[in-house]
Design a protein around this motif. Structure first.
Motif, PDB file in Angstrom:
ATOM      1  N   PHE A 102       5.232  17.559  -0.074  1.00  0.00           N
ATOM      2  CA  PHE A 102       5.733  16.544   0.810  1.00  0.00           C
ATOM      3  C   PHE A 102       7.052  17.392   1.591  1.00  0.00           C
ATOM      4  O   PHE A 102       6.765  16.928   3.019  1.00  0.00           O
ATOM      5  CB  PHE A 102       6.577  15.427   0.087  1.00  0.00           C
ATOM      6  N   VAL A 121      -0.604  12.893  -3.748  1.00  0.00           N
ATOM      7  CA  VAL A 121       0.542  12.919  -4.614  1.00  0.00           C
ATOM      8  C   VAL A 121       0.033  12.267  -5.944  1.00  0.00           C
ATOM      9  O   VAL A 121      -0.196  11.271  -6.084  1.00  0.00           O
ATOM     10  CB  VAL A 121       1.847  12.545  -4.288  1.00  0.00           C
ATOM     11  N   ALA A 126       8.357   8.670  -5.629  1.00  0.00           N
ATOM     12  CA  ALA A 126       8.695   9.100  -4.592  1.00  0.00           C
ATOM     13  C   ALA A 126       9.881  10.109  -4.343  1.00  0.00           C
ATOM     14  O   ALA A 126      10.875   9.952  -5.271  1.00  0.00           O
ATOM     15  CB  ALA A 126       8.933   7.830  -3.373  1.00  0.00           C
ATOM     16  N   PRO A 185      14.067   7.323   2.247  1.00  0.00           N
ATOM     17  CA  PRO A 185      12.709   7.616   2.735  1.00  0.00           C
ATOM     18  C   PRO A 185      12.554   8.414   4.263  1.00  0.00           C
ATOM     19  O   PRO A 185      13.237   7.877   5.028  1.00  0.00           O
ATOM     20  CB  PRO A 185      11.767   6.265   2.638  1.00  0.00           C
ATOM     21  N   ILE A 192      -1.128   9.126   3.051  1.00  0.00           N
ATOM     22  CA  ILE A 192      -0.848   9.434   1.992  1.00  0.00           C
ATOM     23  C   ILE A 192      -1.629   8.678   0.882  1.00  0.00           C
ATOM     24  O   ILE A 192      -1.675   7.620   0.759  1.00  0.00           O
ATOM     25  CB  ILE A 192       0.939   9.497   1.431  1.00  0.00           C
ATOM     26  N   VAL A 194      -1.690   8.331  -2.956  1.00  0.00           N
ATOM     27  CA  VAL A 194      -0.928   8.223  -4.454  1.00  0.00           C
ATOM     28  C   VAL A 194      -1.812   7.964  -5.582  1.00  0.00           C
ATOM     29  O   VAL A 194      -2.391   7.010  -5.980  1.00  0.00           O
ATOM     30  CB  VAL A 194       0.370   7.244  -4.390  1.00  0.00           C
ATOM     31  N   LEU A 208       5.463   4.252  -8.683  1.00  0.00           N
ATOM     32  CA  LEU A 208       5.027   5.018  -7.447  1.00  0.00           C
ATOM     33  C   LEU A 208       4.864   4.214  -6.320  1.00  0.00           C
ATOM     34  O   LEU A 208       4.335   4.499  -5.132  1.00  0.00           O
ATOM     35  CB  LEU A 208       3.266   5.475  -8.030  1.00  0.00           C
ATOM     36  N   TRP A 211       6.362   5.346  -2.645  1.00  0.00           N
ATOM     37  CA  TRP A 211       5.664   5.898  -1.562  1.00  0.00           C
ATOM     38  C   TRP A 211       5.216   5.319  -0.406  1.00  0.00           C
ATOM     39  O   TRP A 211       4.913   6.007   0.598  1.00  0.00           O
ATOM     40  CB  TRP A 211       4.387   6.816  -2.116  1.00  0.00           C
ATOM     41  N   ARG A 212       5.214   3.900  -0.559  1.00  0.00           N
ATOM     42  CA  ARG A 212       4.485   3.052   0.596  1.00  0.00           C
ATOM     43  C   ARG A 212       5.567   3.314   1.842  1.00  0.00           C
ATOM     44  O   ARG A 212       5.295   3.065   2.925  1.00  0.00           O
ATOM     45  CB  ARG A 212       4.555   1.645   0.147  1.00  0.00           C
ATOM     46  N   TYR A 214       6.825   6.258   3.034  1.00  0.00           N
ATOM     47  CA  TYR A 214       6.761   7.440   3.496  1.00  0.00           C
ATOM     48  C   TYR A 214       5.406   7.812   4.495  1.00  0.00           C
ATOM     49  O   TYR A 214       5.302   8.892   4.871  1.00  0.00           O
ATOM     50  CB  TYR A 214       6.580   8.436   2.192  1.00  0.00           C
ATOM     51  N   SER A 215       4.707   6.961   4.910  1.00  0.00           N
ATOM     52  CA  SER A 215       3.611   6.901   5.928  1.00  0.00           C
ATOM     53  C   SER A 215       3.252   5.546   6.134  1.00  0.00           C
ATOM     54  O   SER A 215       3.172   4.507   5.573  1.00  0.00           O
ATOM     55  CB  SER A 215       2.511   7.786   5.070  1.00  0.00           C
ATOM     56  N   VAL A 218      -0.689   4.243   3.281  1.00  0.00           N
ATOM     57  CA  VAL A 218      -0.309   4.736   1.814  1.00  0.00           C
ATOM     58  C   VAL A 218      -1.525   4.053   1.059  1.00  0.00           C
ATOM     59  O   VAL A 218      -1.410   2.984   1.183  1.00  0.00           O
ATOM     60  CB  VAL A 218       1.200   4.420   1.504  1.00  0.00           C
TER      61      VAL A 218
END
Length: 245
Positions: A102, A121, A126, A185, A192, A194, A208, A211-212, A214-215, A218
């Motif tokens: 990342f 990932v 995250a 974030p 992404i 995951v 997990l 991670w939502r 981060y882009s 996702v």
């Protein structure tokens, strides 16, 4: 190093040669491991060129200084990576390896360089929740037991010298993982994917969800297997890793 691999272009990458694949996938290993964690992938994944990343301070780079922090690792990787970004590519990072993967995407974006078509990932919360890693609470004795259990799970009888060498790498990687923190974030301009391993007792599906943030794209996918089954390149994983092309 695993038979069949050769270090080409840079000590940062362990690649099969020659190759004329139209796309590449760069693979970031988990704490305590190196490029050989992906030794089964080239034979199993023939649609893309598999390029395991060899971090300093292990395997073929054992004599080099450890990278210190994930930020240093990502910063050092960008320059040798650029010549290999001449075709579509993806990143895959498992467990703690997802974090420098990342961070490398962040630096590529900051410098206006090509970005991966996908960032995969696997089995890792995250970045702003990285402190959830249960291994960060382990003592050195507990980490040694974890390493021995991992090796036995791979069908390897751990010798004391093997454990000592593995611990030297794992403890430095563990320190880097413990130091890494992102308070908030940071979104990256690439999709992404995951991956949650259905039988993973260390990382839950809920772990997990972070991670939502981060882009804009996702996708959280559940795949069969346990935490380290990615090493065998199971069919379900192979399909995901080649579906982006």
């Amino acid at each position: 190093m695993t038979s069949g691999f050769t270090t080409a272009t840079s000590p940062w990458f362990v690649r099969l040669r020659p190759t004329d694949h139209p796309a590449r996938i760069f693979c970031f290993p988990f704490s305590g491991s190196g490029a050989s964690a992906f030794s089964a992938w080239p034979a199993a994944i023939d649609d893309v060129e598999v390029c395991p990343v060899q971090f300093p301070g292990r395997e073929s780079r054992m004599a080099e200084p450890h990278y210190g922090t994930y930020e240093n690792l990502a910063a050092g990787l960008v320059e040798p990576l650029v010549p290999l970004l001449d075709r579509p590519f993806a990143f895959f990072g498992h467990c703690a390896g997802a974090l420098p993967a990342f961070e490398t995407v962040v630096r590529l974006a900051e410098q206006g360089l090509p970005l991966p078509d996908r960032l995969f990932v696997s089995g890792q919360p995250a970045p702003h929740e990285a402190s959830r890693d249960r291994m960060l609470t382990m003592t050195e004795s507990e980490l040694r037991t974890e390493l021995e259990t991992f090796l036995r799970g791979r069908g390897i009888q751990p010798r004391p010298d093997m454990i000592d060498m593995g611990m030297a790498v794992l403890l430095r990687d563990h320190a880097a993982a413990g130091e890494y923190r992102r308070a908030e974030p940071v979104a990256v301009p690439c999709p992404i994917v995951v991956l949650h391993w259905r039988d993973d007792s260390d990382v839950s599906l809920d772990d997990l969800e972070g991670w939502r943030q981060y882009s804009d794209s996702v996708d959280i996918r559940v795949v069969d297997g346990g935490h380290y089954d990615f090493m065998n390149a199971p069919e379900e994983l192979r399909e995901l890793l080649t579906s982006w092309r």
